[in-house]
Write an enzyme that holds these catalytic residues in place. Structure first.
Site, PDB file in Angstrom:
ATOM      1  N   GLY A   1      79.846  43.762  26.710  1.00 19.41           N
ATOM      2  CA  GLY A   1      80.529  42.291  27.225  1.00 19.41           C
ATOM      3  C   GLY A   1      79.648  41.490  27.919  1.00 19.41           C
ATOM      4  O   GLY A   1      78.344  41.971  28.336  1.00 19.41           O
ATOM      5  N   ILE A   2      79.868  40.091  27.998  1.00 17.13           N
ATOM      6  CA  ILE A   2      78.665  39.175  28.907  1.00 17.13           C
ATOM      7  C   ILE A   2      79.528  38.674  30.028  1.00 17.13           C
ATOM      8  O   ILE A   2      80.895  38.107  29.719  1.00 17.13           O
ATOM      9  CB  ILE A   2      78.455  38.068  27.912  1.00 17.13           C
ATOM     10  CG1 ILE A   2      77.260  38.572  26.776  1.00 17.13           C
ATOM     11  CG2 ILE A   2      77.922  36.892  28.776  1.00 17.13           C
ATOM     12  CD1 ILE A   2      75.841  39.011  27.570  1.00 17.13           C
TER      13      ILE A   2
ATOM     14  N   GLU B   1      79.744  29.042  24.635  1.00 16.40           N
ATOM     15  CA  GLU B   1      78.690  29.412  25.568  1.00 16.40           C
ATOM     16  C   GLU B   1      78.744  30.974  25.657  1.00 16.40           C
ATOM     17  O   GLU B   1      77.594  31.575  25.646  1.00 16.40           O
ATOM     18  CB  GLU B   1      78.542  28.633  26.878  1.00 16.40           C
ATOM     19  CG  GLU B   1      77.415  28.796  27.755  1.00 16.40           C
ATOM     20  CD  GLU B   1      77.323  27.932  28.995  1.00 16.40           C
ATOM     21  OE1 GLU B   1      76.535  28.005  29.614  1.00 16.40           O
ATOM     22  OE2 GLU B   1      78.317  27.059  28.884  1.00 16.40           O
TER      23      GLU B   1
ATOM     24  N   GLY C   1      69.094  21.810  35.573  1.00 18.19           N
ATOM     25  CA  GLY C   1      67.759  21.269  34.997  1.00 18.19           C
ATOM     26  C   GLY C   1      67.813  21.343  33.510  1.00 18.19           C
ATOM     27  O   GLY C   1      68.791  21.930  32.627  1.00 18.19           O
TER      28      GLY C   1
ATOM     29  N   LEU D   1      76.889  33.755  35.148  1.00 19.91           N
ATOM     30  CA  LEU D   1      77.189  32.948  36.501  1.00 19.91           C
ATOM     31  C   LEU D   1      76.162  31.782  36.345  1.00 19.91           C
ATOM     32  O   LEU D   1      75.003  31.945  36.670  1.00 19.91           O
ATOM     33  CB  LEU D   1      76.988  33.844  37.535  1.00 19.91           C
ATOM     34  CG  LEU D   1      77.145  33.248  38.861  1.00 19.91           C
ATOM     35  CD1 LEU D   1      78.803  32.506  38.813  1.00 19.91           C
ATOM     36  CD2 LEU D   1      76.908  34.144  40.037  1.00 19.91           C
TER      37      LEU D   1
END
Length: 553
Positions: free
Chosen positions: A208-209, A184, A68, A212
């Site tokens: 940290g990232i 990203e 979306g 998902l």
């Protein structure tokens, strides 16, 4: 080596923790779309020619995701130092989402721009008309478009640009783009650490990232290990340099991974193949270092697949039993929904290992935020923002192995197609975070405090003081705490806060059943469908296993 420098002042609240050597791996759940948009707006503000003008300002970011498109309208003011001050309340932040995503217009790119019209009307309703002309609007498309051919990507973006040029907002053609997976991840990493107050401080104390999304997954964190150039990104913030590892697994977002699994189940090749020919066996031959548990998970899944094929049927372990697959595709008559969390988890792991392959990934270090579909899945199962993977494992197992008719009655307000996917999503998350990345299933924060305990073999009753109010915990340690240990003790007491003991005699409690009492039937059931796959020679050394696999095992 790519270098990214932010022309911003470090957060005044940035702080470095006193203990720079300890590394606690804690998975938190956070909604990521606003985080990514927030970062983009920070860049937008800092690069704006009008950024130093005082007064109320606005910025708009359109997030072109795979499922979306969302618009985020931010209201903010600049403080005396020219730094943006955001209001994330209802008045300061407005968001809206339309479906489907931009990538769904691949066959007719000219129609993609029209999907932004409703979003732009929403933006105009949030921004006063006198501010339209100086409100910058940017479109950032992610993995959905990255999966398409470049010419199709550009055609879709050009259709969107035609609409944005006449939107009334400030826009340039270069402000509509497809961002890389690494970018990203970096954007989310910057904003998360800015919000947590760690940006501008000790790199070892950053968070940290792990994202998902629907079409891709990103992992971004500061690594002390040498990182190959293709995964290395240097970021300067103030006087501090951060050496980041950032990698995106395209096609391994949750939705695309589910599609891949379903295609493998429904393909004509799968209807007549020998197990030894499946690509998953090659994972074992080539030794990808996924650990004994991961190998056993894979072997368990392949063994189940081999058995079902020899019977002339296919088992879908990621669809709850009782769900009718008739008419879904030309092979549906041979496919049986038989929800099994362990086998679904194993199937998810084989997908992940195929995608990860020999990709370099350093050991995870420090704390992590798990975002996007981690958030949605945890929210569905009613898990808190600091839930452990073991909680999700239990919830996923109960869901996967429940009858579909009961699930529909329990979750009657949910769309049936969305509800169906939560078995796979829970199994995929556990396979991704634990089996593939090595994040612990349970909280390991308090193992250090156990070492300091004065009475390590004491019973629960001995640690409970009934004379303190309505009763309380009386924990004893062998020494005073260091400054950095105080927070850890506070966290332990917070966990214990909701637990009170009864004065019944201590007894053994069987966790494998419903009433706490051991039953042979339940024990057999646990062995047949274990939560954690254990070594079982009968599932590996069978006549139907190819010789090479038998030798390897």
């Amino acid at each position: 080596m790519e270098q990214l420098k932010l022309q911003m002042r470090p957060n005044a609240t940035a702080r470095a923790q006193k203990n720079a050597t300890r590394s606690n791996l804690v998975v938190l759940i956070l909604l990521a779309t606003v985080i990514a948009a927030f970062f983009l707006l920070l860049v937008l503000v800092c690069n704006s020619r009008n950024s130093m003008r005082r007064g109320k300002k606005y910025g708009i970011v359109i997030d072109g995701g795979s499922t979306g498109t969302r618009i985020h309208v931010f209201g903010f003011e600049l403080d005396g130092g020219g730094r943006p001050v955001f209001d994330f309340g209802k008045k300061g932040l407005g968001s809206m989402r339309v479906s489907p995503g931009l990538s769904s217009y691949a066959e007719d790119p000219n129609r993609s721009g029209g999907s932004l019209v409703e979003l732009l009307e929403f933006g105009k309703s949030r921004v006063p008309k006198e501010h339209w002309g100086d409100t910058e609007i940017r479109l950032m498309a992610t993995a959905g478009l990255r999966r398409l051919e470049l010419r199709v990507q550009e055609a879709i973006l050009e259709s969107c640009r035609r609409v944005l040029r006449v939107s009334g907002f400030q826009f340039r053609d270069s402000w509509a783009s497809v961002i890389t997976g690494s970018d990203e991840g970096i954007y989310a990493w910057v904003v998360a650490n800015h919000a947590l107050g760690s940006l501008g401080g000790d790199p070892r104390e950053t968070t940290g990232i792990i994202e998902l999304g629907g079409a891709s997954a990103q992992v971004t964190f500061v690594s002390s290990e040498p990182v190959p150039p293709e995964f290395s990104h240097t970021l300067r913030f103030g006087n501090v340099t951060y050496n980041l590892y950032s990698h995106s697994l395209l096609d391994f977002g949750q939705n695309v991974a589910l599609e891949s699994l379903q295609k493998s189940l429904y393909s004509t090749d799968l209807m007549g193949f020998l197990p030894s020919k499946w690509w998953a066996w090659s994972l074992i031959f080539h030794g990808l270092g996924i650990g004994i548990l991961s190998e056993l998970l894979t072997l368990s899944f392949l063994h189940a697949a081999a058995e079902s094929l020899q019977k002339g049927i296919l088992i879908d372990p990621c669809t709850p039993k009782g769900y009718s697959l008739d008419g879904k595709n030309e092979y549906s008559s041979a496919i049986h929904a038989q929800g099994n969390f362990s086998e679904c988890r194993a199937a998810a792991l084989t997908l992940l290992q195929k995608g990860k392959g020999s990709t370099f990934m350093p050991k995870l270090q420090g704390k992590f935020l798990a975002t996007e579909n981690f958030f949605y899945t945890s929210k569905f199962f009613g898990l808190g923002s600091r839930a452990f993977l073991s909680d999700l494992t239990v919830a996923g197992q109960h869901f996967c192995e429940e009858d579909w008719s009961k699930l529909k009655r329990k979750y009657y307000s949910f769309n049936e197609e969305d509800l169906l996917h939560y078995c796979f999503s829970s199994a995929y998350i556990v396979a991704f975070l634990h089996d593939s990345l090595g994040i612990a299933l349970d909280d390991e924060r308090f193992s250090h405090l156990y070492i300091l305990a004065a009475h390590r073999n004491a019973s629960v009753e001995e640690m409970w003081d009934q004379n303190v109010g309505e009763g309380g915990w009386n924990l004893r340690f062998i020494r005073d705490f260091n400054d950095w240990e105080v927070e850890m003790v506070g966290n332990l007491l917070q966990v214990l806060r909701g637990f009170k003991i009864t004065w019944e005699e201590d007894s053994v409690f069987w966790k494998g059943g419903g009433n706490g009492q051991f039953r042979v039937k339940e024990a057999y059931s646990r062995l047949d469908r274990p939560l954690e796959v254990v070594f079982s020679k009968n599932k590996i050394w069978v006549e139907r296993v190819p010789t090479k696999i038998m030798f390897f095992a």
